[in-house]
Design a protein around this motif. Structure first.
Motif, PDB file in Angstrom:
ATOM      1  N   GLY A   1      60.039  97.645  53.789  1.00 50.71           N
ATOM      2  CA  GLY A   1      60.482  99.018  53.628  1.00 50.71           C
ATOM      3  C   GLY A   1      60.358  99.530  52.210  1.00 50.71           C
ATOM      4  O   GLY A   1      59.706  98.907  51.359  1.00 50.71           O
ATOM      5  N   LYS A   2      61.001 100.648  51.964  1.00 54.73           N
ATOM      6  CA  LYS A   2      60.941 101.291  50.648  1.00 54.73           C
ATOM      7  C   LYS A   2      62.142 100.861  49.815  1.00 54.73           C
ATOM      8  O   LYS A   2      63.267 100.802  50.305  1.00 54.73           O
ATOM      9  CB  LYS A   2      60.952 102.813  50.816  1.00 54.73           C
ATOM     10  N   CYS A   3      61.896 100.559  48.573  1.00 57.25           N
ATOM     11  CA  CYS A   3      62.990 100.218  47.663  1.00 57.25           C
ATOM     12  C   CYS A   3      63.840 101.463  47.386  1.00 57.25           C
ATOM     13  O   CYS A   3      63.343 102.596  47.409  1.00 57.25           O
ATOM     14  CB  CYS A   3      62.434  99.669  46.349  1.00 57.25           C
ATOM     15  N   ALA A   4      65.104 101.231  47.109  1.00 55.06           N
ATOM     16  CA  ALA A   4      66.025 102.348  46.878  1.00 55.06           C
ATOM     17  C   ALA A   4      65.986 102.851  45.439  1.00 55.06           C
ATOM     18  O   ALA A   4      66.147 104.056  45.192  1.00 55.06           O
ATOM     19  CB  ALA A   4      67.449 101.920  47.233  1.00 55.06           C
ATOM     20  N   ASN A   5      65.738 101.941  44.488  1.00 54.14           N
ATOM     21  CA  ASN A   5      65.894 102.308  43.083  1.00 54.14           C
ATOM     22  C   ASN A   5      64.585 102.443  42.314  1.00 54.14           C
ATOM     23  O   ASN A   5      64.599 102.678  41.098  1.00 54.14           O
ATOM     24  CB  ASN A   5      66.776 101.264  42.377  1.00 54.14           C
ATOM     25  N   GLU A   6      63.476 102.292  42.987  1.00 56.15           N
ATOM     26  CA  GLU A   6      62.187 102.495  42.322  1.00 56.15           C
ATOM     27  C   GLU A   6      61.140 102.891  43.348  1.00 56.15           C
ATOM     28  O   GLU A   6      61.332 102.724  44.561  1.00 56.15           O
ATOM     29  CB  GLU A   6      61.739 101.220  41.574  1.00 56.15           C
ATOM     30  N   ASN A   7      60.023 103.404  42.870  1.00 55.16           N
ATOM     31  CA  ASN A   7      58.940 103.829  43.749  1.00 55.16           C
ATOM     32  C   ASN A   7      58.091 102.607  44.106  1.00 55.16           C
ATOM     33  O   ASN A   7      57.016 102.377  43.549  1.00 55.16           O
ATOM     34  CB  ASN A   7      58.088 104.892  43.060  1.00 55.16           C
ATOM     35  N   ALA A   8      58.616 101.807  45.014  1.00 53.36           N
ATOM     36  CA  ALA A   8      57.962 100.567  45.410  1.00 53.36           C
ATOM     37  C   ALA A   8      58.348 100.251  46.855  1.00 53.36           C
ATOM     38  O   ALA A   8      59.306 100.800  47.401  1.00 53.36           O
ATOM     39  CB  ALA A   8      58.372  99.423  44.486  1.00 53.36           C
ATOM     40  N   HIS A   9      57.572  99.356  47.461  1.00 55.82           N
ATOM     41  CA  HIS A   9      57.836  98.897  48.821  1.00 55.82           C
ATOM     42  C   HIS A   9      57.853  97.377  48.834  1.00 55.82           C
ATOM     43  O   HIS A   9      57.232  96.727  47.988  1.00 55.82           O
ATOM     44  CB  HIS A   9      56.787  99.439  49.784  1.00 55.82           C
ATOM     45  N   PHE A  10      58.566  96.801  49.812  1.00 62.51           N
ATOM     46  CA  PHE A  10      58.738  95.354  49.826  1.00 62.51           C
ATOM     47  C   PHE A  10      58.458  94.754  51.194  1.00 62.51           C
ATOM     48  O   PHE A  10      58.547  95.424  52.226  1.00 62.51           O
ATOM     49  CB  PHE A  10      60.165  94.987  49.406  1.00 62.51           C
ATOM     50  N   PHE A  11      58.115  93.470  51.174  1.00 64.84           N
ATOM     51  CA  PHE A  11      58.007  92.630  52.368  1.00 64.84           C
ATOM     52  C   PHE A  11      58.845  91.390  52.112  1.00 64.84           C
ATOM     53  O   PHE A  11      58.764  90.793  51.028  1.00 64.84           O
ATOM     54  CB  PHE A  11      56.552  92.231  52.631  1.00 64.84           C
ATOM     55  N   LEU A  12      59.653  90.989  53.095  1.00 63.67           N
ATOM     56  CA  LEU A  12      60.575  89.865  52.931  1.00 63.67           C
ATOM     57  C   LEU A  12      60.414  88.897  54.104  1.00 63.67           C
ATOM     58  O   LEU A  12      60.363  89.310  55.256  1.00 63.67           O
ATOM     59  CB  LEU A  12      62.017  90.390  52.894  1.00 63.67           C
ATOM     60  N   CYS A  13      60.343  87.604  53.787  1.00 65.16           N
ATOM     61  CA  CYS A  13      60.289  86.581  54.829  1.00 65.16           C
ATOM     62  C   CYS A  13      61.028  85.333  54.340  1.00 65.16           C
ATOM     63  O   CYS A  13      61.422  85.254  53.168  1.00 65.16           O
ATOM     64  CB  CYS A  13      58.845  86.224  55.208  1.00 65.16           C
ATOM     65  N   ASP A  14      61.238  84.372  55.221  1.00 66.19           N
ATOM     66  CA  ASP A  14      61.881  83.126  54.823  1.00 66.19           C
ATOM     67  C   ASP A  14      61.056  82.424  53.753  1.00 66.19           C
ATOM     68  O   ASP A  14      59.816  82.423  53.795  1.00 66.19           O
ATOM     69  CB  ASP A  14      62.041  82.205  56.027  1.00 66.19           C
ATOM     70  N   TYR A  15      61.743  81.813  52.807  1.00 62.34           N
ATOM     71  CA  TYR A  15      61.092  80.998  51.777  1.00 62.34           C
ATOM     72  C   TYR A  15      60.874  79.586  52.320  1.00 62.34           C
ATOM     73  O   TYR A  15      61.759  78.993  52.940  1.00 62.34           O
ATOM     74  CB  TYR A  15      61.955  80.944  50.522  1.00 62.34           C
ATOM     75  N   LEU A  16      59.684  79.056  52.098  1.00 60.21           N
ATOM     76  CA  LEU A  16      59.363  77.696  52.495  1.00 60.21           C
ATOM     77  C   LEU A  16      58.957  76.896  51.266  1.00 60.21           C
ATOM     78  O   LEU A  16      58.219  77.391  50.404  1.00 60.21           O
ATOM     79  CB  LEU A  16      58.208  77.681  53.502  1.00 60.21           C
ATOM     80  N   SER A  17      59.425  75.661  51.194  1.00 58.76           N
ATOM     81  CA  SER A  17      59.025  74.768  50.111  1.00 58.76           C
ATOM     82  C   SER A  17      57.723  74.098  50.518  1.00 58.76           C
ATOM     83  O   SER A  17      57.709  73.164  51.325  1.00 58.76           O
ATOM     84  CB  SER A  17      60.113  73.717  49.855  1.00 58.76           C
ATOM     85  N   ILE A  18      56.613  74.598  49.970  1.00 62.62           N
ATOM     86  CA  ILE A  18      55.303  74.123  50.426  1.00 62.62           C
ATOM     87  C   ILE A  18      54.413  73.719  49.261  1.00 62.62           C
ATOM     88  O   ILE A  18      54.588  74.165  48.131  1.00 62.62           O
ATOM     89  CB  ILE A  18      54.573  75.205  51.241  1.00 62.62           C
ATOM     90  N   SER A  19      53.471  72.856  49.567  1.00 62.53           N
ATOM     91  CA  SER A  19      52.386  72.549  48.648  1.00 62.53           C
ATOM     92  C   SER A  19      51.134  73.218  49.180  1.00 62.53           C
ATOM     93  O   SER A  19      51.004  73.439  50.381  1.00 62.53           O
ATOM     94  CB  SER A  19      52.173  71.029  48.554  1.00 62.53           C
ATOM     95  N   GLN A  20      50.212  73.548  48.281  1.00 63.70           N
ATOM     96  CA  GLN A  20      49.040  74.311  48.698  1.00 63.70           C
ATOM     97  C   GLN A  20      47.733  73.593  48.407  1.00 63.70           C
ATOM     98  O   GLN A  20      46.735  74.214  48.054  1.00 63.70           O
ATOM     99  CB  GLN A  20      49.055  75.695  48.050  1.00 63.70           C
ATOM    100  N   GLY A  21      47.734  72.273  48.610  1.00 62.58           N
ATOM    101  CA  GLY A  21      46.466  71.556  48.589  1.00 62.58           C
ATOM    102  C   GLY A  21      45.714  71.858  49.870  1.00 62.58           C
ATOM    103  O   GLY A  21      46.186  72.603  50.738  1.00 62.58           O
ATOM    104  N   LEU A  22      44.535  71.288  50.031  1.00 66.61           N
ATOM    105  CA  LEU A  22      43.781  71.514  51.259  1.00 66.61           C
ATOM    106  C   LEU A  22      44.564  70.986  52.458  1.00 66.61           C
ATOM    107  O   LEU A  22      45.122  69.888  52.412  1.00 66.61           O
ATOM    108  CB  LEU A  22      42.414  70.828  51.173  1.00 66.61           C
ATOM    109  N   PRO A  23      44.614  71.749  53.547  1.00 67.83           N
ATOM    110  CA  PRO A  23      45.415  71.347  54.707  1.00 67.83           C
ATOM    111  C   PRO A  23      44.771  70.212  55.489  1.00 67.83           C
ATOM    112  O   PRO A  23      43.558  70.000  55.422  1.00 67.83           O
ATOM    113  CB  PRO A  23      45.464  72.622  55.548  1.00 67.83           C
ATOM    114  N   ASP A  24      45.599  69.498  56.248  1.00 70.54           N
ATOM    115  CA  ASP A  24      45.104  68.440  57.123  1.00 70.54           C
ATOM    116  C   ASP A  24      44.243  69.059  58.221  1.00 70.54           C
ATOM    117  O   ASP A  24      44.728  69.900  58.984  1.00 70.54           O
ATOM    118  CB  ASP A  24      46.280  67.696  57.741  1.00 70.54           C
ATOM    119  N   PRO A  25      42.975  68.667  58.357  1.00 65.63           N
ATOM    120  CA  PRO A  25      42.086  69.302  59.335  1.00 65.63           C
ATOM    121  C   PRO A  25      42.535  69.103  60.775  1.00 65.63           C
ATOM    122  O   PRO A  25      42.387  70.006  61.602  1.00 65.63           O
ATOM    123  CB  PRO A  25      40.730  68.631  59.084  1.00 65.63           C
ATOM    124  N   VAL A  26      43.066  67.926  61.092  1.00 63.59           N
ATOM    125  CA  VAL A  26      43.461  67.638  62.473  1.00 63.59           C
ATOM    126  C   VAL A  26      44.626  68.533  62.888  1.00 63.59           C
ATOM    127  O   VAL A  26      44.594  69.189  63.937  1.00 63.59           O
ATOM    128  CB  VAL A  26      43.832  66.147  62.638  1.00 63.59           C
TER     129      VAL A  26
END
Length: 314
Positions: free
Chosen positions: A86-111
């Motif tokens: 949605g739209k932020c209340a205190n500035e001219n900006a918009h946001f997207f929010l989702c759950d935070y996940l503790s992840i690593s971003q190496g190449l994924p397991d192909p299988v």
């Protein structure tokens, strides 16, 4: 890395107490943060927050929220749960929010990736029975034409045409590319995609992520499970998802990724033309990369790929 306890009131969920807001990750098109909170019952929690301050920010956060919600609702153990936009209340900006996940971003397991991605594609069901999506989704900062269409050839022609138009607006007219694109749109795409539905065959509109490269896939640091995010989803031919894995500017080029996927969801008939369909689908990725990064050699690579296909089929 900056930290604070301040969060725009439009983002805070009722009852949540903000403990800390910390810059997290990198994005070329937005600012990103981790938001640590305490829920009304005293439990700890965390969200991932993306904030955009562009003219098209409202459309972009809507597109990402709807795309991620569609993936989460189809296969909830393969994506973080989207929580709001949605739209932020205190500035001219918009946001997207989702759950935070503790992840690593190496190449994924192909299988595991092959299994989970095929499961997403198989379980998904287009609400209209057509190809497309109910809102515009954005590959990076650029919009995709996701208008519903019952015909995959027609849908992909419009998708490719509009991506090419964006590239021309940003990088300028180049006759060599324009020449091959005209042939591609008028003749090559129908030649390679019409056979998918010839002789009584049909293809299912499958929910695809739309931009599934290595930076949009993470491995849970605790469980080893894969998650996908930052989607520009729409319903498409399932093979379209993995065209990106052919592109030289990404790291998931090993055929093992494609092979593991096809163990779980086979290529469409005619199978003997699969690799050339894959090459055609990859060109859309090359061109939109060129539009994002002016001067990149992906524009020249797109021409070479199309010249190869045109010489072979037209």
């Amino acid at each position: 890395m900056s930290t604070s306890t301040e969060l725009d009131p439009a983002i805070v969920k009722d009852g949540d107490k903000v403990i800390r807001v910390q810059q997290y990750g990198t994005s070329s098109w937005a600012s990103t943060s981790r938001v640590d909170i305490q829920t009304p019952d005293g439990s700890p929690g965390a969200y991932f927050l993306k904030t955009l301050r562009t003219e098209d920010a409202a459309e972009r956060v809507l597109g990402e929220y709807m795309a991620m919600r569609e993936i989460y609702n189809t296969l909830p153990d393969f994506a973080p749960q989207p929580r709001g936009y949605g739209k932020c209340a205190n500035e001219n900006a918009h946001f997207f929010l989702c759950d935070y996940l503790s992840i690593s971003q190496g190449l994924p397991d192909p299988v595991q990736l092959g299994e989970k991605l095929a499961e997403l594609h198989r379980k998904s069901k287009s609400p209209t029975g057509k190809f497309g999506f109910h809102v515009t989704t954005f590959d990076g900062k650029l919009p995709l034409n996701t208008t519903w269409d019952s015909n995959w050839t027609s849908f992909f022609q419009k998708l490719m045409r509009d991506v090419y138009t964006l590239d021309t607006e940003i990088n300028g007219f180049w006759k060599e590319l324009d020449d091959v694109m005209k042939i591609t749109l008028e003749k090559l795409i129908p030649r390679l995609l019409d056979p998918l539905t010839a002789d009584g065959r049909s293809i299912k509109p499958c929910l695809i992520h739309g931009d599934l490269w290595e930076s949009n896939i993470g491995t849970d640091a605790h469980t080893g499970n894969l998650f996908i995010f930052d989607a520009c989803a729409y319903y498409a031919h399932h093979e379209k998802e993995i065209g990106i894995w052919r592109c030289e500017h990404h790291q998931m080029k090993a055929k093992e990724y494609r092979n593991e996927y096809f163990k779980n969801y086979e290529p469409s008939e005619p199978v003997e033309e699969f690799d050339d369909r894959n090459r055609l689908y990859s060109v859309e990725t090359l061109i939109i990369n060129s539009a994002h990064f002016p001067g990149a050699n992906t524009r020249q690579l797109a021409v070479k790929e199309l010249q190869y296909l045109i010489e072979k089929y037209i």
